[in-house]
Scaffold this motif. Structure first.
Motif, mmCIF file in Angstrom:
data_model
loop_
_atom_site.group_PDB
_atom_site.id
_atom_site.type_symbol
_atom_site.label_atom_id
_atom_site.label_comp_id
_atom_site.label_asym_id
_atom_site.label_seq_id
_atom_site.Cartn_x
_atom_site.Cartn_y
_atom_site.Cartn_z
ATOM 1 N N THR A 1 -4.508 -14.542 -2.164
ATOM 2 C CA THR A 1 -5.482 -14.520 -3.606
ATOM 3 C C THR A 1 -5.032 -15.934 -4.135
ATOM 4 O O THR A 1 -6.009 -16.513 -4.483
ATOM 5 N N THR B 1 -12.995 -1.032 -0.438
ATOM 6 C CA THR B 1 -11.882 -1.632 -1.214
ATOM 7 C C THR B 1 -11.424 -2.900 -0.684
ATOM 8 O O THR B 1 -11.519 -4.031 -1.280
ATOM 9 N N ASP B 2 -11.326 -3.263 0.499
ATOM 10 C CA ASP B 2 -10.890 -4.329 1.327
ATOM 11 C C ASP B 2 -12.162 -5.440 1.298
ATOM 12 O O ASP B 2 -12.096 -6.590 0.897
ATOM 13 N N VAL C 1 -0.998 -10.402 0.350
ATOM 14 C CA VAL C 1 -2.420 -10.197 -0.440
ATOM 15 C C VAL C 1 -2.353 -10.946 -1.620
ATOM 16 O O VAL C 1 -3.000 -11.712 -1.878
ATOM 17 N N GLU C 2 -1.090 -11.121 -2.543
ATOM 18 C CA GLU C 2 -0.946 -11.931 -3.687
ATOM 19 C C GLU C 2 -1.074 -13.530 -3.094
ATOM 20 O O GLU C 2 -1.657 -14.283 -3.909
ATOM 21 N N TYR D 1 -12.589 -6.757 -2.464
ATOM 22 C CA TYR D 1 -11.582 -7.774 -2.715
ATOM 23 C C TYR D 1 -11.939 -9.092 -2.275
ATOM 24 O O TYR D 1 -12.157 -10.022 -2.826
ATOM 25 N N SER E 1 -9.886 -5.648 8.267
ATOM 26 C CA SER E 1 -9.724 -4.348 7.506
ATOM 27 C C SER E 1 -9.335 -3.336 8.513
ATOM 28 O O SER E 1 -9.637 -3.299 9.711
ATOM 29 N N LEU F 1 -6.324 -6.308 6.189
ATOM 30 C CA LEU F 1 -6.215 -5.749 4.692
ATOM 31 C C LEU F 1 -6.363 -4.138 4.843
ATOM 32 O O LEU F 1 -6.897 -3.627 5.731
ATOM 33 N N SER F 2 -5.528 -3.601 3.854
ATOM 34 C CA SER F 2 -5.449 -1.957 3.884
ATOM 35 C C SER F 2 -5.224 -1.612 2.343
ATOM 36 O O SER F 2 -4.531 -0.758 2.137
ATOM 37 N N LEU F 3 -6.078 -2.212 1.673
ATOM 38 C CA LEU F 3 -6.146 -2.099 0.145
ATOM 39 C C LEU F 3 -6.684 -0.312 -0.024
ATOM 40 O O LEU F 3 -6.033 -0.122 -1.379
ATOM 41 N N PRO G 1 0.035 -0.443 5.502
ATOM 42 C CA PRO G 1 0.601 -1.893 4.773
ATOM 43 C C PRO G 1 0.960 -2.731 5.881
ATOM 44 O O PRO G 1 1.831 -2.320 6.867
#
Length: 172
Positions: free
Chosen positions: A33, A63-64, A29-30, A67, A53, A11-13, A18
């Motif tokens: 989820t 943030t990661d 990510v979508e 999430y 992360s 993850l790199s939110l 990316p």
């Protein structure tokens, strides 16, 4: 109650690294989820076996981690080779506590009970070692795995071992 396992979320939110620049990672990510929410309930446990992360420092993981914390289920983090933010267990646990990331636990020289299983493990390392430094890392990981399994055995439950690196590869 089910136990799920996943690794290499990368993850790199909260960071600019990316993964969707690589083939097959489009909208990951979508997709993660959607699939997570379809399969995992709040009564389930998800082992996230490393490379969680891309953040370089623990403070950059918020943030990661937020999430992940917001997804259903209890989560257990295991260190991966790209988890550069990983520090001591106590520092990570303090960070999680301070940020109210209550569904996440750290597996590091310890064990967690999940239903009738004792969850244990470590990052692991390459089995084909060519340098003294690699041998040193492998031996340290063996010691951590032994500690984690020892803790699992104290529960009297069946140990289930997770590693970030596969226990065998190449021609073995």
């Amino acid at each position: 109650m089910s136990l799920f396992a996943i690794a290499d979320l990368h993850l790199s939110l909260g960071e600019d690294k990316p993964m969707d620049i690589f083939a097959g990672w489009d909208n990951y990510v979508e997709r993660l989820t959607k699939n997570w929410n379809t399969l995992v309930t709040d009564d389930d446990t998800v082992m996230i076996a490393g490379d969680i992360s891309w953040a370089m420092k623990l403070e950059q993981t918020y943030t990661d981690f937020k999430y992940i914390d917001d997804l259903p289920g209890k989560k257990i983090f295991l260190k991966g080779n790209h988890d550069y933010w990983w520090g001591t267990k106590s520092k990570i646990e303090k960070f999680l506590d301070n940020n109210k990331l209550n569904s996440i636990n750290i597996l590091f020289n310890n064990t967690y009970v999940c239903d009738n299983k004792a969850i244990c493990g470590t990052r692991g390392w390459f089995l084909e070692n060519e340098s003294d430094a690699d041998v040193k890392v492998l031996n340290r990981e063996v010691g951590r795995l032994e500690m984690s399994i020892s803790e699992a055995e104290k529960t009297g439950l069946e140990p289930v071992v997770f590693l970030h690196y596969p226990p065998v590869y190449c021609n073995t």
